[in-house]
Design an enzyme around this catalytic site. Structure first.
Site, PDB file in Angstrom:
ATOM      1  N   LEU A 105     -43.508 -27.595  19.060  1.00 55.16           N
ATOM      2  CA  LEU A 105     -43.228 -26.288  19.645  1.00 55.16           C
ATOM      3  C   LEU A 105     -44.286 -25.317  20.051  1.00 55.16           C
ATOM      4  CD1 LEU A 105     -40.922 -24.298  19.554  1.00 55.16           C
ATOM      5  CD2 LEU A 105     -41.455 -23.263  17.523  1.00 55.16           C
ATOM      6  N   HIS A 124     -52.406 -20.184  10.845  1.00 53.32           N
ATOM      7  CA  HIS A 124     -53.059 -19.451  11.964  1.00 53.32           C
ATOM      8  C   HIS A 124     -52.122 -18.297  12.298  1.00 53.32           C
ATOM      9  CE1 HIS A 124     -54.561 -18.918  15.979  1.00 53.32           C
ATOM     10  NE2 HIS A 124     -55.670 -19.635  15.517  1.00 53.32           N
TER      11      HIS A 124
END
Length: 338
Positions: free
Chosen positions: A126, A230
């Protein structure tokens, strides 16, 4: 307007651009033209393959701007991971060391190396390019896959997972990998991640410690990032958590980012999606929907306003949306309210 469609060989330059812009730690988009070209060819073959159960198929799609023809991003589904190449994870679990004689009671965390997710389906790859990160574009890129899962269940496993990108800095340095590198490897995180992305995983089986690792023996920096994502991945994780995905202790073997999972039947957008008959016409609805046609090789999905007629089980869509979805009056669509 963006439309999600299966990738074609002509999209290779655009996919290379996505790979270059995605940065370090995006294993499924290596900056390697040959690998990406092979992945496109595999996807084209998979979309045109007649299957009765999930196998090693990979379905790679792109988001195309219908006005400019530019590729805004990419998204994908793997039907069953680990069949052609091993799918490794660490599992974080708890051990209790107890001695009544010494009156010592220790609760310890351990990481165990394994292939527990072999055969499950995976949401992957994605990536939305920065200039399109607005409105409902991100939701479209993610949720179109749930419409595909709902409409074509026989192609996918009962369990669906997604690997979340773990913590690393701008140079691609991972605190978790730095500890592994010091004790077991001699290559940088970026190189290890790249080798995995291009399918060269032999070094993992050769060098990765096979026995459980006691977490308290890791550096403090490595311990701190286990199961963390992240910063750029937080929105994607929140979206999946809202769909019912949870982490059951599995983390990536390189950056220790979490792997989340959900039973396909319990994914919120799969449960809430509706199948309706198309009626093309003008309407005054202000409700947004992510809508797909019901074909597979000719899969199309987009986001926009539609009106639902519950009594007749109709989705009333504009001529523009019908053109993008490649549907006509009387065809079927599947949709999710936004």
């Amino acid at each position: 307007m963006l439309v999600i469609r299966p990738i074609t060989k002509a999209d290779l330059p655009a996919l290379m651009t996505c790979a270059e812009e995605s940065g370090h730690g995006f294993t499924s988009l290596p900056v390697n033209e040959e690998i990406l070209s092979n992945r496109i060819a595999h996807s084209v073959e998979s979309f045109n393959k007649d299957v009765t159960a999930p196998g090693p198929e990979g379905y790679l799609m792109v988001a195309e701007d219908t006005e400019t023809g530019e590729i805004a991003g990419t998204t994908a589904l793997e039907a069953a991971v680990g069949l052609d190449n091993p799918f490794y994870t660490y599992h974080l679990s708890t051990l209790v060391h107890n001695s009544h004689h010494l009156d010592v009671h220790k609760v310890l965390k351990v990481l165990t190396f394994g292939n527990d997710y072999t055969g499950v389906s995976e949401l992957c790859t994605l990536f939305l390019r920065p200039q399109w990160r607005q409105g409902l574009n991100g939701k479209l890129l993610s949720k179109c896959r749930f419409l595909m899962l709902a409409e074509h269940r026989h192609r996918f496993s009962d369990t669906v997972i997604a690997e979340m990108r773990g913590v690393s800095d701008e140079q691609g340095n991972s605190p978790f990998w730095e500890w592994l590198k010091e004790h077991f490897f001699s290559i940088d995180f970026v190189e290890a991640d790249y080798l995995t992305g291009i399918g060269k995983k032999e070094f993992i089986a050769d060098l990765m410690p096979k026995l459980p690792i006691y977490v308290n023996l890791l550096s403090k920096e490595a311990q701190a990032v286990i199961g963390q994502v992240h910063d750029n991945t937080r929105p994607a994780l929140k979206l999946l958590e809202a769909e019912g995905f949870v982490n059951r202790g599995y983390v990536d073997i390189f950056d220790a980012g979490p792997t989340v999972e959900c039973d396909l039947r319990h994914i919120e957008s799969v449960r809430a999606s509706q199948r309706c008959t198309v009626e093309i016409g003008e309407h005054h609805s202000s409700h947004n929907y992510i809508i797909s046609n019901t074909r597979f090789a000719g899969f199309r999905a987009t986001v926009g306003k539609a009106a639902l007629d519950g009594e007749r089980n109709l989705a009333i869509i504009s001529p523009e949306m019908a053109k993008v979805l490649e549907v006509k009056n009387g065809d079927q669509v599947r949709l999710i309210a936004q």
